[in-house]
Design a protein around this motif. Sequence first.
Motif, PDB file in Angstrom:
ATOM      1  N   ILE A 309     -31.864 -23.232  29.067  1.00 47.57           N
ATOM      2  CA  ILE A 309     -30.519 -23.106  28.480  1.00 47.57           C
ATOM      3  C   ILE A 309     -29.639 -22.219  29.360  1.00 47.57           C
ATOM      4  N   LEU A 310     -30.203 -21.090  29.861  1.00 45.32           N
ATOM      5  CA  LEU A 310     -29.439 -20.226  30.744  1.00 45.32           C
ATOM      6  C   LEU A 310     -29.019 -20.964  32.011  1.00 45.32           C
ATOM      7  N   ARG A 311     -29.940 -21.801  32.519  1.00 55.34           N
ATOM      8  CA  ARG A 311     -29.611 -22.557  33.735  1.00 55.34           C
ATOM      9  C   ARG A 311     -28.478 -23.536  33.475  1.00 55.34           C
ATOM     10  N   THR A 312     -28.502 -24.212  32.299  1.00 54.81           N
ATOM     11  CA  THR A 312     -27.441 -25.180  31.994  1.00 54.81           C
ATOM     12  C   THR A 312     -26.103 -24.486  31.759  1.00 54.81           C
ATOM     13  N   LEU A 313     -26.163 -23.190  31.370  1.00 52.88           N
ATOM     14  CA  LEU A 313     -24.922 -22.425  31.168  1.00 52.88           C
ATOM     15  C   LEU A 313     -24.390 -21.840  32.467  1.00 52.88           C
ATOM     16  N   GLY A 314     -25.122 -22.058  33.569  1.00 53.22           N
ATOM     17  CA  GLY A 314     -24.614 -21.632  34.871  1.00 53.22           C
ATOM     18  C   GLY A 314     -25.388 -20.522  35.540  1.00 53.22           C
ATOM     19  N   ARG A 318     -31.513 -17.041  41.166  1.00 57.29           N
ATOM     20  CA  ARG A 318     -31.590 -15.614  41.508  1.00 57.29           C
ATOM     21  C   ARG A 318     -31.435 -14.742  40.262  1.00 57.29           C
ATOM     22  N   SER A 319     -30.523 -15.160  39.358  1.00 53.25           N
ATOM     23  CA  SER A 319     -30.326 -14.405  38.116  1.00 53.25           C
ATOM     24  C   SER A 319     -31.556 -14.483  37.228  1.00 53.25           C
ATOM     25  N   ILE A 320     -32.160 -15.676  37.145  1.00 51.75           N
ATOM     26  CA  ILE A 320     -33.389 -15.837  36.336  1.00 51.75           C
ATOM     27  C   ILE A 320     -34.496 -14.949  36.904  1.00 51.75           C
ATOM     28  N   MET A 321     -34.623 -14.945  38.208  1.00 51.97           N
ATOM     29  CA  MET A 321     -35.646 -14.113  38.844  1.00 51.97           C
ATOM     30  C   MET A 321     -35.385 -12.639  38.548  1.00 51.97           C
ATOM     31  N   LYS A 322     -34.111 -12.258  38.569  1.00 54.25           N
ATOM     32  CA  LYS A 322     -33.764 -10.856  38.337  1.00 54.25           C
ATOM     33  C   LYS A 322     -34.146 -10.422  36.920  1.00 54.25           C
ATOM     34  N   ILE A 323     -34.025 -11.321  35.937  1.00 49.09           N
ATOM     35  CA  ILE A 323     -34.369 -10.986  34.550  1.00 49.09           C
ATOM     36  C   ILE A 323     -35.815 -10.520  34.447  1.00 49.09           C
ATOM     37  N   PHE A 324     -36.732 -11.248  35.056  1.00 43.29           N
ATOM     38  CA  PHE A 324     -38.156 -10.925  34.908  1.00 43.29           C
ATOM     39  C   PHE A 324     -38.574  -9.794  35.841  1.00 43.29           C
ATOM     40  N   VAL A 325     -37.871  -9.625  36.966  1.00 42.43           N
ATOM     41  CA  VAL A 325     -38.122  -8.447  37.800  1.00 42.43           C
ATOM     42  C   VAL A 325     -37.732  -7.192  37.039  1.00 42.43           C
ATOM     43  N   ILE A 326     -36.579  -7.255  36.330  1.00 41.15           N
ATOM     44  CA  ILE A 326     -36.135  -6.109  35.536  1.00 41.15           C
ATOM     45  C   ILE A 326     -37.144  -5.796  34.441  1.00 41.15           C
ATOM     46  N   GLN A 327     -37.650  -6.828  33.779  1.00 39.09           N
ATOM     47  CA  GLN A 327     -38.625  -6.609  32.710  1.00 39.09           C
ATOM     48  C   GLN A 327     -39.877  -5.899  33.240  1.00 39.09           C
ATOM     49  N   GLY A 328     -40.435  -6.414  34.331  1.00 35.67           N
ATOM     50  CA  GLY A 328     -41.654  -5.813  34.883  1.00 35.67           C
ATOM     51  C   GLY A 328     -41.404  -4.444  35.488  1.00 35.67           C
ATOM     52  N   ALA A 329     -40.293  -4.297  36.222  1.00 39.00           N
ATOM     53  CA  ALA A 329     -39.991  -3.008  36.849  1.00 39.00           C
ATOM     54  C   ALA A 329     -39.746  -1.933  35.797  1.00 39.00           C
ATOM     55  N   LEU A 330     -39.123  -2.306  34.679  1.00 40.94           N
ATOM     56  CA  LEU A 330     -38.879  -1.339  33.615  1.00 40.94           C
ATOM     57  C   LEU A 330     -40.196  -0.830  33.031  1.00 40.94           C
ATOM     58  N   LYS A 411     -37.288 -26.157  36.020  1.00 45.30           N
ATOM     59  CA  LYS A 411     -36.245 -27.179  35.991  1.00 45.30           C
ATOM     60  C   LYS A 411     -35.796 -27.407  34.557  1.00 45.30           C
ATOM     61  N   PRO A 412     -34.490 -27.282  34.276  1.00 44.05           N
ATOM     62  CA  PRO A 412     -33.995 -27.384  32.893  1.00 44.05           C
ATOM     63  C   PRO A 412     -34.398 -28.684  32.187  1.00 44.05           C
ATOM     64  N   ALA A 413     -34.290 -29.805  32.869  1.00 40.35           N
ATOM     65  CA  ALA A 413     -34.576 -31.082  32.205  1.00 40.35           C
ATOM     66  C   ALA A 413     -36.024 -31.163  31.737  1.00 40.35           C
ATOM     67  N   GLU A 414     -36.949 -30.754  32.587  1.00 38.26           N
ATOM     68  CA  GLU A 414     -38.356 -30.811  32.222  1.00 38.26           C
ATOM     69  C   GLU A 414     -38.691 -29.783  31.131  1.00 38.26           C
ATOM     70  N   ALA A 415     -38.048 -28.620  31.161  1.00 36.14           N
ATOM     71  CA  ALA A 415     -38.331 -27.588  30.169  1.00 36.14           C
ATOM     72  C   ALA A 415     -37.845 -28.004  28.781  1.00 36.14           C
ATOM     73  N   LEU A 416     -36.734 -28.746  28.729  1.00 38.95           N
ATOM     74  CA  LEU A 416     -36.156 -29.138  27.432  1.00 38.95           C
ATOM     75  C   LEU A 416     -36.648 -30.499  26.942  1.00 38.95           C
ATOM     76  N   ARG A 417     -37.501 -31.160  27.700  1.00 41.30           N
ATOM     77  CA  ARG A 417     -37.930 -32.518  27.360  1.00 41.30           C
ATOM     78  C   ARG A 417     -38.636 -32.552  25.999  1.00 41.30           C
ATOM     79  N   TYR A 418     -39.467 -31.550  25.736  1.00 41.74           N
ATOM     80  CA  TYR A 418     -40.256 -31.567  24.499  1.00 41.74           C
ATOM     81  C   TYR A 418     -39.712 -30.615  23.421  1.00 41.74           C
ATOM     82  N   GLU A 419     -38.519 -30.094  23.626  1.00 45.96           N
ATOM     83  CA  GLU A 419     -37.921 -29.211  22.633  1.00 45.96           C
ATOM     84  C   GLU A 419     -37.222 -30.020  21.547  1.00 45.96           C
TER      85      GLU A 419
END
Length: 419
Positions: A309-314, A318-330, A411-419
């Motif tokens: 969903i975040l990917r489809t919103l733009g 790099r931003s997605i990667m930053k989210i999980f780096v922040i989580q682990g680094a915190l 990939k957004p399409a594959e992630a949302l296929r079964y939602e």
Amino acid sequence: MKNLPYEWLVGLRYTRAGKRDKRNSFISFISLISMSGIALGVAALIIILSVMNGFRKEVTDRMLSVLAHVEVFDKNGSMPDWQEQARRAMTNPAVKGTAPFVQTQAMLLHGGEILRPAVVRGVLPDQEPNVSDLAKTTKFGSFKDLRPGEFGIVMGIDLARSLQLNLGDKVTMALAQGTVTPAGVVPRMRSFTLVGVFVAGHPEFDSGLAFIHIQDAEKMLRMDAPAGLRLRLADMHRAPEVAEELKKLFPSNLTVRDWSRLNANWFAAVQTEKRMMFIILTLIVAVAAFNLVSTLVMTVTDKQADIAILRTLGATPRSIMKIFVIQGALVGVLGALLGVAGGVLVALNIDVIVPFIEHLLGVQFLSKDIYQISTVPSDMHWADVGVIAVVSVLLAFAATLYPSRWAASVKPAEALRYE
């Protein structure tokens, strides 16, 4: 919080779960376990290195209560002008005391059966306190009882016990330098009277060191002057630097050695042991840090729809990667901070904590009869604390790289296929 970039907001939300957010509670629990593991590893590393530093400082202080900080030798074997050289040494403001000495290896014999090797040092009793603290640690008798011509001897308590000696007993000293006779070379021997027993608190000295008057030593060794000078410095850690300065003051026939060179093997072994202990304990921190990998992998697996969903919103990879780096680094930073706080608190108060645990459990961790000390020493170095904190944070950061890159590749399409 509202002014933070959305990557920070999402990363912080993934780190902790709300009371009604049962979906994230398990992941938050795993994050808490990882944070606790890092904190315990960091605290253990700080405490153990501080205790090792404490033992090293304790042993070093005890060694240097017997050994000189700097020794000066004459290459010719004796120093007839030792008074002049002592005055010259005292011109250096770092030198606080001097004393002449003679030193040799000998065998001590008592009762015709008990034989022990020893380092025998000839000293001036009135000047020896200028360079060592042994006069203060004399348990029986006194250094002052070493008088020229009376052939008295002061030895370590373990050496006296092994020879079964009491004050006033006679002990025979045999030197390797022998006397040539028609029957061959006969060891040079002399009877001495035990007039004092010291306790240095170091097994090497308590079991293998003895003192006699310098004039008696010169007679035994057939010397006409002391072998050299022993110097005490205001700051023992400056010994190598001061030794280099003293070399410029003394004639070329004199050799100057500092205590770090005299005990180079021992200090090298201690440093190697400390490095190996640091590496071993860092692996504990590494195991806790890399628990973050499983935590972040579960988070990425669970949040693939959110990532899509975040990917489809733009949102960019790099931003997605930053989210999980922040989580682990915190998690890593908080764990490191908690570990540093706990480790420093324990290391600074170990002299109170260990006796409390001993009293609570009814045990004694260090027996004074075996280790010569009854308390656990601690000497915390802030440089060690800083290195440990930085290493733990770097390990935590490294553990975030693979899961965050995997999240960025969703990939957004594959992630949302079964939602």
